[in-house]
Design a protein around this motif. Sequence first.
Motif, PDB file in Angstrom:
ATOM      1  N   HIS A   1       6.322  -3.842  -5.093  1.00  0.00           N
ATOM      2  CA  HIS A   1       6.928  -2.292  -5.472  1.00  0.00           C
ATOM      3  C   HIS A   1       6.058  -1.720  -6.647  1.00  0.00           C
ATOM      4  CE1 HIS A   1      10.404  -4.054  -2.971  1.00  0.00           C
ATOM      5  NE2 HIS A   1       9.520  -3.273  -2.345  1.00  0.00           N
ATOM      6  N   LEU A   2       5.439  -2.542  -7.420  1.00  0.00           N
ATOM      7  CA  LEU A   2       4.860  -2.210  -8.667  1.00  0.00           C
ATOM      8  C   LEU A   2       3.900  -0.880  -8.828  1.00  0.00           C
ATOM      9  CD1 LEU A   2       4.034  -5.563 -10.440  1.00  0.00           C
ATOM     10  CD2 LEU A   2       5.600  -4.187 -10.706  1.00  0.00           C
TER      11      LEU A   2
ATOM     12  N   PRO B   1       0.872  -1.308   0.066  1.00  0.00           N
ATOM     13  CA  PRO B   1      -0.025   0.075   0.020  1.00  0.00           C
ATOM     14  C   PRO B   1       0.753   1.273   0.189  1.00  0.00           C
ATOM     15  CG  PRO B   1      -0.134  -1.053   1.893  1.00  0.00           C
ATOM     16  CD  PRO B   1       0.629  -1.967   1.225  1.00  0.00           C
ATOM     17  N   ILE B   2       1.966   1.126   0.638  1.00  0.00           N
ATOM     18  CA  ILE B   2       2.753   2.759   0.950  1.00  0.00           C
ATOM     19  C   ILE B   2       3.227   2.727  -0.483  1.00  0.00           C
ATOM     20  CG2 ILE B   2       4.530   3.695   2.025  1.00  0.00           C
ATOM     21  CD1 ILE B   2       1.929   2.692   3.716  1.00  0.00           C
ATOM     22  N   HIS B   3       3.898   1.734  -1.287  1.00  0.00           N
ATOM     23  CA  HIS B   3       4.408   2.051  -2.549  1.00  0.00           C
ATOM     24  C   HIS B   3       3.542   2.663  -3.595  1.00  0.00           C
ATOM     25  CE1 HIS B   3       7.823   0.181  -0.697  1.00  0.00           C
ATOM     26  NE2 HIS B   3       8.951   0.685  -1.760  1.00  0.00           N
ATOM     27  N   THR B   4       2.426   2.004  -3.505  1.00  0.00           N
ATOM     28  CA  THR B   4       1.268   2.382  -4.329  1.00  0.00           C
ATOM     29  C   THR B   4       0.595   3.873  -4.184  1.00  0.00           C
ATOM     30  OG1 THR B   4       0.338   0.103  -4.532  1.00  0.00           O
ATOM     31  CG2 THR B   4      -1.008   1.788  -5.303  1.00  0.00           C
ATOM     32  N   THR B   5       0.670   4.326  -2.834  1.00  0.00           N
ATOM     33  CA  THR B   5       0.564   5.620  -2.537  1.00  0.00           C
ATOM     34  C   THR B   5       1.594   6.612  -3.125  1.00  0.00           C
ATOM     35  OG1 THR B   5      -0.977   5.131  -0.510  1.00  0.00           O
ATOM     36  CG2 THR B   5       0.316   7.265  -0.510  1.00  0.00           C
TER      37      THR B   5
ATOM     38  N   ASN C   1      15.812  12.328 -23.396  1.00  0.00           N
ATOM     39  CA  ASN C   1      14.627  12.736 -24.211  1.00  0.00           C
ATOM     40  C   ASN C   1      14.332  14.079 -24.024  1.00  0.00           C
ATOM     41  OD1 ASN C   1      13.976   9.828 -24.903  1.00  0.00           O
ATOM     42  ND2 ASN C   1      14.205   9.559 -22.739  1.00  0.00           N
ATOM     43  N   ALA C   2      13.227  14.540 -25.021  1.00  0.00           N
ATOM     44  CA  ALA C   2      12.838  16.069 -24.842  1.00  0.00           C
ATOM     45  C   ALA C   2      11.935  16.219 -23.532  1.00  0.00           C
ATOM     46  CB  ALA C   2      12.039  16.223 -25.988  1.00  0.00           C
ATOM     47  N   ASP C   3      11.154  14.834 -23.237  1.00  0.00           N
ATOM     48  CA  ASP C   3      10.362  14.783 -21.935  1.00  0.00           C
ATOM     49  C   ASP C   3      11.307  14.295 -20.725  1.00  0.00           C
ATOM     50  OD1 ASP C   3       7.759  15.568 -23.250  1.00  0.00           O
ATOM     51  OD2 ASP C   3       8.245  14.126 -24.556  1.00  0.00           O
ATOM     52  N   PRO C   4      11.109  14.717 -19.495  1.00  0.00           N
ATOM     53  CA  PRO C   4      11.839  14.177 -18.576  1.00  0.00           C
ATOM     54  C   PRO C   4      11.336  12.949 -18.395  1.00  0.00           C
ATOM     55  CG  PRO C   4      10.894  16.289 -18.116  1.00  0.00           C
ATOM     56  CD  PRO C   4      10.264  15.910 -19.280  1.00  0.00           C
ATOM     57  N   ASP C   5      12.373  12.100 -17.845  1.00  0.00           N
ATOM     58  CA  ASP C   5      11.927  10.557 -17.535  1.00  0.00           C
ATOM     59  C   ASP C   5      11.879  10.395 -15.917  1.00  0.00           C
ATOM     60  OD1 ASP C   5      12.352  10.095 -20.159  1.00  0.00           O
ATOM     61  OD2 ASP C   5      14.536   9.971 -19.799  1.00  0.00           O
ATOM     62  N   LEU C   6      11.441   9.034 -15.631  1.00  0.00           N
ATOM     63  CA  LEU C   6      11.150   8.833 -14.229  1.00  0.00           C
ATOM     64  C   LEU C   6      11.523   7.371 -13.931  1.00  0.00           C
ATOM     65  CD1 LEU C   6       7.257   9.789 -14.032  1.00  0.00           C
ATOM     66  CD2 LEU C   6       9.169  10.972 -13.090  1.00  0.00           C
ATOM     67  N   LEU C   7      12.222   7.300 -12.937  1.00  0.00           N
ATOM     68  CA  LEU C   7      12.941   5.908 -12.260  1.00  0.00           C
ATOM     69  C   LEU C   7      12.493   5.663 -10.949  1.00  0.00           C
ATOM     70  CD1 LEU C   7      14.519   3.438 -13.009  1.00  0.00           C
ATOM     71  CD2 LEU C   7      16.615   4.634 -12.705  1.00  0.00           C
ATOM     72  N   PHE C   8      12.203   4.855 -10.860  1.00  0.00           N
ATOM     73  CA  PHE C   8      11.794   4.145  -9.113  1.00  0.00           C
ATOM     74  C   PHE C   8      12.491   3.085  -8.865  1.00  0.00           C
ATOM     75  CE2 PHE C   8       8.127   5.937 -11.454  1.00  0.00           C
ATOM     76  CZ  PHE C   8       7.680   7.043 -10.591  1.00  0.00           C
ATOM     77  N   VAL C   9      13.255   3.330  -7.692  1.00  0.00           N
ATOM     78  CA  VAL C   9      14.149   2.227  -7.138  1.00  0.00           C
ATOM     79  C   VAL C   9      13.697   1.947  -5.679  1.00  0.00           C
ATOM     80  CG1 VAL C   9      16.816   1.629  -6.762  1.00  0.00           C
ATOM     81  CG2 VAL C   9      16.059   3.203  -8.472  1.00  0.00           C
ATOM     82  N   ASN C  10      13.833   0.401  -5.272  1.00  0.00           N
ATOM     83  CA  ASN C  10      13.430  -0.097  -3.989  1.00  0.00           C
ATOM     84  C   ASN C  10      14.731  -0.815  -3.386  1.00  0.00           C
ATOM     85  OD1 ASN C  10      12.781  -2.204  -2.065  1.00  0.00           O
ATOM     86  ND2 ASN C  10      11.299  -0.543  -1.349  1.00  0.00           N
TER      87      ASN C  10
ATOM     88  N   GLU D   1       9.946  -0.175 -18.434  1.00  0.00           N
ATOM     89  CA  GLU D   1      11.105  -1.190 -17.862  1.00  0.00           C
ATOM     90  C   GLU D   1      10.595  -1.450 -16.554  1.00  0.00           C
ATOM     91  OE1 GLU D   1      14.995  -0.043 -20.710  1.00  0.00           O
ATOM     92  OE2 GLU D   1      14.832   0.529 -18.653  1.00  0.00           O
ATOM     93  N   VAL D   2      10.614  -2.567 -16.099  1.00  0.00           N
ATOM     94  CA  VAL D   2      10.355  -3.219 -14.854  1.00  0.00           C
ATOM     95  C   VAL D   2      11.216  -4.421 -14.678  1.00  0.00           C
ATOM     96  CG1 VAL D   2       8.918  -4.260 -13.252  1.00  0.00           C
ATOM     97  CG2 VAL D   2       7.941  -2.274 -14.488  1.00  0.00           C
ATOM     98  N   VAL D   3      12.232  -4.054 -13.866  1.00  0.00           N
ATOM     99  CA  VAL D   3      13.236  -5.059 -13.301  1.00  0.00           C
ATOM    100  C   VAL D   3      13.074  -5.385 -11.802  1.00  0.00           C
ATOM    101  CG1 VAL D   3      15.815  -5.696 -13.127  1.00  0.00           C
ATOM    102  CG2 VAL D   3      14.902  -4.169 -14.950  1.00  0.00           C
ATOM    103  N   ILE D   4      12.689  -6.990 -11.659  1.00  0.00           N
ATOM    104  CA  ILE D   4      12.495  -7.292 -10.305  1.00  0.00           C
ATOM    105  C   ILE D   4      13.726  -8.495 -10.071  1.00  0.00           C
ATOM    106  CG2 ILE D   4      11.165  -8.982  -8.862  1.00  0.00           C
ATOM    107  CD1 ILE D   4       9.943  -6.328  -9.667  1.00  0.00           C
ATOM    108  N   LEU D   5      14.415  -7.992  -9.105  1.00  0.00           N
ATOM    109  CA  LEU D   5      15.648  -8.757  -8.842  1.00  0.00           C
ATOM    110  C   LEU D   5      15.358  -9.668  -7.781  1.00  0.00           C
ATOM    111  CD1 LEU D   5      18.751  -9.233  -8.475  1.00  0.00           C
ATOM    112  CD2 LEU D   5      18.933  -7.157  -7.260  1.00  0.00           C
TER     113      LEU D   5
END
Length: 540
Positions: free
Chosen positions: A267-268, A199-203, A367-376, A284-288
Amino acid sequence: MRPRRTAAVLLLTLAACTASAPTSEPAETQRESDMPDETRASCEGLGAQVTRVARGYVPSLSPDISVIPREPNYVGPPTMPVHSGPWDYLARVPLVLYGPGHIAPGTYDGPATMADLAPTSARLIDFDGFRAPDGRILDEALKGRSEPPRIVVTVVWDGGGWNVLRSHPKAWPFLKRLMDRSATWPNMTIGSSPSVTPPIHTTLGSGAWPRRHGIPALNIRTAQGEFVDPMLFLDPSRIRVPTLADVYDEARSNAPVVGLLASSNWHLGMVGHGAGLQGGDRDEVVILREDGSLETNPEVYSLPAISDTARLEEYTRTLDTSDGQSDGAWRGHPLDDPLVRYSTPAHVQYQEFLLEAMLTAGDYGRNADPDLLFVNFKSGDDAGHRWGMTSAETGATLRAIDAALARLIRFLDAEFGRDAYVMMLTADHGQTPYPEESGGWPVAGGQLKDDVNAEFDHSDNGVDLVDRVVSAGLYVRPDELDDGDASLEDIADWVVGYSARENLVEDESLPEGWGGRGSEPLFDAVLVGRKVAGRSCAAG
């Protein structure tokens, strides 16, 4: 069997949580226990706790009866304390925004919650098409430059709340230095309960509380009465609202690069639905995983070719010999066990290596548009579960996570330029110390379940009235309430007076420190839905 109690009913308005959402919270109806005042703890802080529980409640998916144990009690085993609860020690987490070209350093004393990260990210990337249902823009720390950053990197130290950091004050020297150059919020809280990963990551990703986004816990109850992982098989479809990444990507015709590097399907919620939404693409979703392998859900996400398990073996060998001998162990723990290695600095180092590889291999920041990367970074939380939050192992793993942060900042500086990115760092919750450290009572959920059923389940159909007890509360079979013998409010009123002595398993005696406290209630308050149905604590 304890006689049924009749509770006096009173109405009061609970104080709103100090880190409240933009919308006001309703007054709550409470029932006061009939126990004498001298047996009651103070209700100080209960208003904030109730607010967090109410935000996290999702009808039919959450427990029918939610419990607020008396701090430091919790529902769970003594050998692996759970971190599910509304108390400040779990809710208070760091929030650090770093970006020399975009963030005004300083300490900001106003409220902040996990719901604020998505709208703040939207403002940073100059995207006005996203409205967070429950969060606000932390614009007090934004410089408002005409050019947005090329990339916003959001980093979560799983289980890295303030009580963990303060237990290991020498384990995060880089973060301390970074805070001096960043915007920080000392009053940051996660904002809802249960304080668990999904729930916290989805928030974080959606700017919505669980009551809106629909992911309340590690497991949820289905319409068929089964209990399942809400993101089983890396499926994000149960998330009821779009994330910032979902809305932004679709609005910009999927031109931005959106990615996630994490260790669990839980974490999705940071990244969202990917191609599962109309107009979305395969982010791109990488689950280690524990063994070092990488996976994704190819139906809705993509997996970059960055795997290098030989590098993980190299880090493992280095860790093995760090004590001067090569014996296949770290601090006495076998490194050939993937579950052990997952909790160690070797896994942290490998994850940071993959993070740099992911940024290098992809088109992030180009890219011309800013990108977003999320890490846990999950290893710190896992070390706490395995060895305890105050253990030397947890401290060593936290130190490795801090070193990984230092390497990441150096990489971002070199790759994009010091003023071309923003990094947002937070944690999803604190951790719970062992009962022998805290003096808390680990409430045996199975015993509570049996006791409630013995008190209220008067049918002989072989089906339990209370189906399951979890850290957040009790699941009750609605069809078993049809005989009219009891209501959810009746059960809640009984549970709120449930004592330590009643929770003892047969032939057990009260442990050291609990002598003379056998009649002490284990819970401060119990809720039915979002309404307080009973409390054992005393108003100030």
